[in-house]
Design a protein around this motif. Structure first.
Motif, PDB file in Angstrom:
ATOM      1  N   PHE A   1      11.763   5.001   2.306  1.00  0.00           N
ATOM      2  CA  PHE A   1      11.299   4.910   3.688  1.00  0.00           C
ATOM      3  C   PHE A   1      12.406   4.513   4.653  1.00  0.00           C
TER       4      PHE A   1
ATOM      5  N   LEU B   1      -1.246   8.374   2.463  1.00  0.00           N
ATOM      6  CA  LEU B   1      -0.690   7.803   1.232  1.00  0.00           C
ATOM      7  C   LEU B   1      -1.439   8.336   0.017  1.00  0.00           C
TER       8      LEU B   1
ATOM      9  N   TYR C   1       8.632  -2.974  -3.438  1.00  0.00           N
ATOM     10  CA  TYR C   1       8.456  -2.580  -2.033  1.00  0.00           C
ATOM     11  C   TYR C   1       9.742  -2.782  -1.220  1.00  0.00           C
TER      12      TYR C   1
ATOM     13  N   ARG D   1       0.825  -1.211   0.000  1.00  0.00           N
ATOM     14  CA  ARG D   1       0.000   0.000   0.000  1.00  0.00           C
ATOM     15  C   ARG D   1       0.863   1.268   0.000  1.00  0.00           C
ATOM     16  N   ARG D   2       1.938   1.270   0.780  1.00  0.00           N
ATOM     17  CA  ARG D   2       2.754   2.479   0.830  1.00  0.00           C
ATOM     18  C   ARG D   2       3.627   2.622  -0.417  1.00  0.00           C
TER      19      ARG D   2
ATOM     20  N   SER E   1       4.996   6.081   8.137  1.00  0.00           N
ATOM     21  CA  SER E   1       5.155   5.869   6.689  1.00  0.00           C
ATOM     22  C   SER E   1       3.892   5.373   6.009  1.00  0.00           C
ATOM     23  N   ILE E   2       2.916   4.903   6.781  1.00  0.00           N
ATOM     24  CA  ILE E   2       1.687   4.385   6.162  1.00  0.00           C
ATOM     25  C   ILE E   2       0.521   5.366   6.312  1.00  0.00           C
TER      26      ILE E   2
END
Length: 429
Positions: free
Chosen positions: A359, A371, A351, A92-93, A367-368
């Motif tokens: 990150f 977004l 990722y 997701r990030r 970090s999440i």
């Protein structure tokens, strides 16, 4: 085949980092990951590779693939230990909220295809059991019954089946060893490839098919490895899993296949007179794996479509997977694994690179947050690398002769180049 490591672990802390007090020793993860190599799909993969390449080359391909899988798992595991984030959050990030939705849909469809392959194995084992006991043998009926049982156990809860699998999977390994021993004892030791293999292939394709069989597990490894206490423990656990279990499984499958020319372990059990109970034991782990496939796909799609009830995705997956099984997806097993090895590795590459660049040094929880809908550089590189590998035949251009490795390298280099062009930080030299 198609095993995700997320059957239950992704239920906990799926939207936040794992607390330090919830970690465990790496050897426990190593045992779980090693068990992924024991199953009917793994037997078929090893048998078909052996008939095409011969014993030495097939085992060599399995060992090389295991080293590549180990390297991939080390990267994804270290990232998960550093961040304590699940696969869903890592994707997701890197891909953005809507970009991750696209990835989730693709991974769910892969799980549904894997469900179909495993359902076909269940149907084959039960049909063989019915045949030798002079009962009506209907492959379609057994496939549907097995699919309904897997779907029902997923909806009600798969804990009981998973506990049963802890006992049955080791027994399955014993069954495979017994089949190999009896086949070699009766038919002799054969090392040369078959003059007419069911799936002709070169060495690089054999390596790719083995990688493809476990690539979903590599990408989703953070769902399990984020619970390992230390980075060193995560690397040791990966080194104790695929590099040991995969070559052993492939050798066990290759020996009876070369001795008899048969790639189906169910048919080998019947032809060698090893009895009906072994066929039932053969089918039980496949039910567990299929329940886990439906569960994992439901989690991915549930995160993408939160308003839809989870049981809808479970039933949808069972219907789609059953249709694949009845349409003969098992006859395209090796091409499916090759395709899997091309579409999935770039996801992990992206990722992992983000974890070491964008990150690096940031707080995982921070970090999440906030977004973007889509990180186009990640989505574009993933789609572009897949298109490049699929559109350019490996006979015309290849970096390593192993398509799965080509796809990963291409995606990694392209993504690093895009980050540099956009002024994002790259790893220190």
């Amino acid at each position: 085949m198609g095993r995700s490591v997320t059957a239950e672990s992704s239920d906990q802390y799926s939207h936040s980092p794992v607390p330090a007090g919830e970690t465990m020793a790496g050897w426990r993860v190593a045992l779980i990951v090693a068990s992924f190599s024991i199953g009917q799909p793994d037997f078929l993969n090893g048998a078909q590779n052996a008939l095409a390449l011969g014993l030495g080359s097939a085992v060599g391909a399995a060992f090389l693939a295991a080293l590549i899988l180990c390297a991939g798992c080390c990267f994804t595991a270290v990232v998960s230990v550093r961040t304590r984030l699940s696969t869903y959050l890592l994707v997701r990030r890197s891909f953005g909220v809507q970009g991750a939705a696209l990835i989730n849909i693709v991974l769910a469809l892969i799980q549904y295809c894997a469900f179909g392959i495993n359902a076909a194995f269940i149907g084959e084992a039960m049909a063989e059991a019915a045949k030798i006991n002079h009962l009506p043998e209907s492959f379609a009926a057994f496939v549907i019954a097995g699919s309904l049982l897997a779907a029902g156990s997923t909806i009600v809860g798969i804990r009981a089946l998973e506990r049963l699998a802890l006992v049955v999977v080791p027994l399955l390994g014993v069954i495979f060893v017994a089949v190999a021993f009896v086949a070699v004892q009766r038919h002799g030791l054969v090392l040369a490839p078959s003059p007419t293999p069911p799936v002709p292939m070169r060495f690089g394709i054999a390596v790719t098919s083995v990688i493809g069989a476990y690539m979903v597990a590599v990408v989703t490894m953070p769902d399990l490895s984020r619970y390992i206490r230390t980075e060193r423990g995560s690397i040791v656990s990966m080194a104790l899993s695929f590099p040991i279990a995969t070559p052993l499984m492939m050798t066990t499958a290759a020996l009876p296949a070369l001795a008899t020319g048969e790639t189906s372990v169910a048919k080998l059990i019947v032809s060698l007179g090893l009895g009906t109970p072994l066929l039932f034991l053969l089918a039980t782990p496949m039910l567990t794996v299929n329940a886990a496939n439906l569960y994992s796909a439901g989690l991915a799609l549930g995160a993408t479509f939160p308003k839809v009830r989870g049981w809808v995705f479970t039933l949808l997956g069972a219907v789609i997977g059953t249709a694949f099984a009845l349409m003969g997806i098992i006859d395209h097993f090796i091409p499916f694994l090759v395709f899997l090895s091309l579409i999935v590795p770039p996801i992990a590459a992206i990722y992992v690179i983000d974890a070491f660049t964008l990150f690096r040094g940031t707080d995982p929880q921070a970090s999440i947050r906030r977004l973007p809908p889509v990180r186009w550089e990640a989505v574009g590189v993933w789609v572009g690398s897949l298109a490049a590998v699929l559109l350019v035949p490996s006979e015309r251009f290849t970096l390593t002769t192993i398509p799965a490795l080509d796809a990963t390298i291409l995606a990694a280099v392209a993504y690093l180049a895009v980050l540099k062009l956009r002024g994002r930080p790259l790893p220190a030299a």
